[in-house]
Design a protein around this motif. Structure first.
Motif, PDB file in Angstrom:
ATOM      1  N   GLN A 202       0.824  -1.213   0.000  1.00  0.00           N
ATOM      2  CA  GLN A 202       0.000   0.000   0.000  1.00  0.00           C
ATOM      3  C   GLN A 202       0.855   1.258   0.000  1.00  0.00           C
ATOM      4  OE1 GLN A 202      -2.498  -0.553   3.445  1.00  0.00           O
ATOM      5  NE2 GLN A 202      -4.110  -1.575   2.290  1.00  0.00           N
ATOM      6  N   ALA A 203       1.965   1.242   0.728  1.00  0.00           N
ATOM      7  CA  ALA A 203       2.841   2.412   0.774  1.00  0.00           C
ATOM      8  C   ALA A 203       3.743   2.500  -0.454  1.00  0.00           C
ATOM      9  CB  ALA A 203       3.699   2.361   2.048  1.00  0.00           C
ATOM     10  N   ALA A 204       4.079   1.351  -1.053  1.00  0.00           N
ATOM     11  CA  ALA A 204       5.034   1.327  -2.163  1.00  0.00           C
ATOM     12  C   ALA A 204       4.417   1.773  -3.481  1.00  0.00           C
ATOM     13  CB  ALA A 204       5.624  -0.069  -2.310  1.00  0.00           C
ATOM     14  N   GLU A 205       3.147   1.450  -3.715  1.00  0.00           N
ATOM     15  CA  GLU A 205       2.526   1.758  -5.010  1.00  0.00           C
ATOM     16  C   GLU A 205       2.550   3.253  -5.330  1.00  0.00           C
ATOM     17  OE1 GLU A 205       1.797  -0.073  -7.373  1.00  0.00           O
ATOM     18  OE2 GLU A 205       1.537  -2.097  -6.582  1.00  0.00           O
ATOM     19  N   PRO A 206       2.115   4.150  -4.424  1.00  0.00           N
ATOM     20  CA  PRO A 206       2.202   5.585  -4.750  1.00  0.00           C
ATOM     21  C   PRO A 206       3.641   6.077  -4.883  1.00  0.00           C
ATOM     22  CG  PRO A 206       1.447   5.268  -2.484  1.00  0.00           C
ATOM     23  CD  PRO A 206       1.412   3.931  -3.141  1.00  0.00           C
ATOM     24  N   LEU A 207       4.572   5.508  -4.114  1.00  0.00           N
ATOM     25  CA  LEU A 207       5.976   5.906  -4.240  1.00  0.00           C
ATOM     26  C   LEU A 207       6.529   5.496  -5.591  1.00  0.00           C
ATOM     27  CD1 LEU A 207       8.505   7.108  -2.974  1.00  0.00           C
ATOM     28  CD2 LEU A 207       8.954   4.893  -1.892  1.00  0.00           C
ATOM     29  N   LEU A 208       6.190   4.293  -6.042  1.00  0.00           N
ATOM     30  CA  LEU A 208       6.615   3.839  -7.360  1.00  0.00           C
ATOM     31  C   LEU A 208       6.031   4.724  -8.452  1.00  0.00           C
ATOM     32  CD1 LEU A 208       7.886   1.768  -9.292  1.00  0.00           C
ATOM     33  CD2 LEU A 208       5.819   0.382  -9.036  1.00  0.00           C
ATOM     34  N   ALA A 209       4.753   5.100  -8.309  1.00  0.00           N
ATOM     35  CA  ALA A 209       4.113   5.956  -9.312  1.00  0.00           C
ATOM     36  C   ALA A 209       4.805   7.316  -9.389  1.00  0.00           C
ATOM     37  CB  ALA A 209       2.633   6.123  -8.978  1.00  0.00           C
ATOM     38  N   ARG A 210       5.173   7.887  -8.239  1.00  0.00           N
ATOM     39  CA  ARG A 210       5.864   9.185  -8.240  1.00  0.00           C
ATOM     40  C   ARG A 210       7.229   9.074  -8.908  1.00  0.00           C
ATOM     41  NH1 ARG A 210       3.851   9.600  -2.966  1.00  0.00           N
ATOM     42  NH2 ARG A 210       5.905   9.125  -2.069  1.00  0.00           N
ATOM     43  N   CYS A 211       7.985   8.047  -8.547  1.00  0.00           N
ATOM     44  CA  CYS A 211       9.322   7.896  -9.130  1.00  0.00           C
ATOM     45  C   CYS A 211       9.233   7.640 -10.630  1.00  0.00           C
ATOM     46  CB  CYS A 211      10.066   6.761  -8.430  1.00  0.00           C
ATOM     47  SG  CYS A 211      10.567   7.151  -6.731  1.00  0.00           S
ATOM     48  N   THR A 212       8.236   6.880 -11.078  1.00  0.00           N
ATOM     49  CA  THR A 212       8.066   6.625 -12.501  1.00  0.00           C
ATOM     50  C   THR A 212       7.689   7.907 -13.233  1.00  0.00           C
ATOM     51  OG1 THR A 212       7.385   4.337 -12.073  1.00  0.00           O
ATOM     52  CG2 THR A 212       6.789   5.277 -14.212  1.00  0.00           C
ATOM     53  N   GLY A 213       6.709   8.645 -12.677  1.00  0.00           N
ATOM     54  CA  GLY A 213       6.258   9.868 -13.330  1.00  0.00           C
ATOM     55  C   GLY A 213       7.321  10.942 -13.371  1.00  0.00           C
ATOM     56  N   GLU A 214       8.162  11.022 -12.354  1.00  0.00           N
ATOM     57  CA  GLU A 214       9.207  12.049 -12.293  1.00  0.00           C
ATOM     58  C   GLU A 214      10.562  11.541 -12.778  1.00  0.00           C
ATOM     59  OE1 GLU A 214       9.182  13.243  -8.214  1.00  0.00           O
ATOM     60  OE2 GLU A 214       7.055  13.816  -8.244  1.00  0.00           O
ATOM     61  N   ARG A 215      10.584  10.289 -13.254  1.00  0.00           N
ATOM     62  CA  ARG A 215      11.809   9.672 -13.775  1.00  0.00           C
ATOM     63  C   ARG A 215      12.941   9.714 -12.751  1.00  0.00           C
ATOM     64  NH1 ARG A 215      12.125  11.129 -20.281  1.00  0.00           N
ATOM     65  NH2 ARG A 215      10.030  10.367 -20.772  1.00  0.00           N
ATOM     66  N   ARG A 216      12.586   9.383 -11.532  1.00  0.00           N
ATOM     67  CA  ARG A 216      13.571   9.305 -10.458  1.00  0.00           C
ATOM     68  C   ARG A 216      14.020   7.862 -10.296  1.00  0.00           C
ATOM     69  NH1 ARG A 216       9.831  11.548  -5.910  1.00  0.00           N
ATOM     70  NH2 ARG A 216      11.453  10.637  -4.580  1.00  0.00           N
ATOM     71  N   PRO A 217      15.277   7.623  -9.941  1.00  0.00           N
ATOM     72  CA  PRO A 217      15.732   6.240  -9.736  1.00  0.00           C
ATOM     73  C   PRO A 217      15.050   5.624  -8.513  1.00  0.00           C
ATOM     74  CG  PRO A 217      17.428   7.793  -9.045  1.00  0.00           C
ATOM     75  CD  PRO A 217      16.350   8.609  -9.721  1.00  0.00           C
ATOM     76  N   LEU A 218      14.932   4.319  -8.557  1.00  0.00           N
ATOM     77  CA  LEU A 218      14.286   3.582  -7.469  1.00  0.00           C
ATOM     78  C   LEU A 218      14.875   2.182  -7.441  1.00  0.00           C
ATOM     79  CD1 LEU A 218      11.859   3.682  -5.374  1.00  0.00           C
ATOM     80  CD2 LEU A 218      10.510   2.563  -7.150  1.00  0.00           C
ATOM     81  N   ALA A 219      15.154   1.681  -6.255  1.00  0.00           N
ATOM     82  CA  ALA A 219      15.711   0.334  -6.113  1.00  0.00           C
ATOM     83  C   ALA A 219      14.872  -0.459  -5.126  1.00  0.00           C
ATOM     84  CB  ALA A 219      17.166   0.394  -5.647  1.00  0.00           C
ATOM     85  N   VAL A 220      14.697  -1.730  -5.418  1.00  0.00           N
ATOM     86  CA  VAL A 220      14.020  -2.632  -4.494  1.00  0.00           C
ATOM     87  C   VAL A 220      15.007  -3.706  -4.070  1.00  0.00           C
ATOM     88  CG1 VAL A 220      13.107  -4.186  -6.282  1.00  0.00           C
ATOM     89  CG2 VAL A 220      11.933  -3.999  -4.081  1.00  0.00           C
TER      90      VAL A 220
END
Length: 402
Positions: free
Chosen positions: A235-253
């Motif tokens: 629940q917490a990860a989905e909006p964070l992933l959407a923000r990073c995708t939309g703003e083209r920010r790096p993200l690691a899991v």
């Protein structure tokens, strides 16, 4: 007089109902101290209206009942403010409140037995009450130690409006003289009880909201380690992933797994196994930055989501965590060395959370198959190209696999 008696009886009954309701909330909703403060406040409010009723019916010129009414009113509003500060996790500042309350009571006594007019008595109490409403309203704008107490909206504006109303009424009592007494009496009887009971209702709403938030946090938390469970993490990860995708920010899991955990449970029992899980969760939590997410997928498997972090940066963070794990369980020497394996994947454009976790899980599988106690990175790869994993261990800082 009969209408005034009916009004006062209604005020007493309503105050007692709020007192009982808040006391029940205190008992049933985790015995939060601010609910107890509010319950006592409305108990004193009932005593205040009772003193006014006795004065009206039996002792029209009773100075003792007037002073008792002022003390109860001052105490009631002070407890309301203390409750709001306690709810926000702020220092209670009892010394400052005691000084203000004492000065107010002394002014009332001076007006009753001294040379001051009755307007000073009414004004002192009302201005004190206004100050307590300001304190209460500002407490709703503050974030306390648990991070969830801050709020605003209707409760804030209602308290601010009540503070302004009490201030205006206090000034009218002080400067209006005998000519303004009828207007003062009308405004007092219509506005002050309404505001006071409005505060009580909003207090109940805030308690209910806090209870709902607490239940939501319990549903999203792992009871053993206190971190997010799988549902809470997703629940917490989905909006964070959407923000990073939309703003083209790096993200690691990152998927982390405690090595040979079943052996620990089989040899030393589940109590020791639970302790290892708790120590591992606390150790990893201490390595994270604000904004990072950490959850338990189940068993001995954990997941982390690191925004604004590419794969290599995530490797550096996990290498520090892996290297310091031994110190986190140093007092559990009887179970031997505790190690963990890690798999890391960085975000591909258009990728879902499930796909990221699957790639990180595949990297973790390679860490397990190649000897455990190591970190494997699944790097970005152009379309159609084979993925070349990279692996880090204590003895071999980096090598390509697969």
């Amino acid at each position: 007089m009969e209408s005034a008696v009916v009004i006062l009886f209604s005020l007493i009954a309503t105050s007692l109902l709020l007192c009982i309701a808040l006391a029940v909330a205190w008992r049933r909703f985790g015995q939060e101290a601010h609910a107890a403060f509010w319950s006592l406040a409305y108990g004193l409010s009932a005593a205040n209206w009772t003193a006014n009723l006795l004065k009206l019916c039996f002792l029209p010129a009773g100075s003792s009942l007037t002073l008792m009414s002022a003390v109860c009113s001052v105490g009631s509003f002070a407890l309301i403010a203390l409750g709001f500060r306690r709810r926000a996790g702020l220092p209670l500042r009892l010394d400052a409140m005691m000084v203000a309350a004492t000065v107010t009571i002394l002014l009332v006594g001076f007006a009753l037995w001294g040379a001051a007019s009755s307007g000073v008595q009414r004004s002192a109490v009302l201005l004190f009450c206004a100050a307590m409403m300001v304190v209460s309203a500002m407490s709703l704008r503050k974030t306390g130690h648990d991070g969830r107490r801050a709020t605003g909206g209707a409760a804030f504006w209602m308290l601010a409006l009540f503070a302004a109303y009490a201030t205006g009424l206090g000034l009218l009592a002080l400067f209006g003289g005998n000519a303004g007494y009828d207007l003062y009496r009308l405004l007092f009887l219509t506005g002050v009880p309404t505001g006071l009971f409005g505060v009580g209702l909003f207090a109940m709403f805030l308690l209910a909201a806090d209870l709902a938030e607490g239940m939501r946090q319990v549903a999203a938390s792992d009871p053993l380690t206190g971190i997010l469970n799988r549902r809470g993490f997703e629940q917490a990860a989905e909006p964070l992933l959407a923000r990073c995708t939309g703003e083209r920010r790096p993200l690691a899991v990152v998927i982390a797994d405690i090595d040979r955990f079943k052996t620990v449970n089989d040899r030393f029992g589940h109590a020791v196994g639970d302790l290892v899980l708790q120590r591992f969760a606390a150790h990893m939590s201490a390595m994270l930055r604000p904004g990072d997410l950490f959850g338990r997928l189940g068993g001995e498997e954990f997941v982390l989501l690191l925004p604004d972090t590419d794969g290599r940066e995530a490797v550096a963070v996990m290498e520090a965590a892996r290297g310091g794990l031994a110190s986190a369980v140093h007092d559990l020497l009887s179970i031997g060395n505790v190690t963990a394996s890690f798999g890391i994947a960085s975000l591909w454009r258009g990728e879902t959370l499930r796909e990221m976790i699957q790639r990180a899980d595949e990297a973790l599988y390679r860490s397990k198959m190649d000897g455990r106690d190591r970190i494997t990175l699944c790097p970005l790869a152009p379309a159609g190209k084979a993925v070349r994993y990279e692996q880090w261990t204590a003895d071999e800082p980096r090598k390509a696999v697969g």
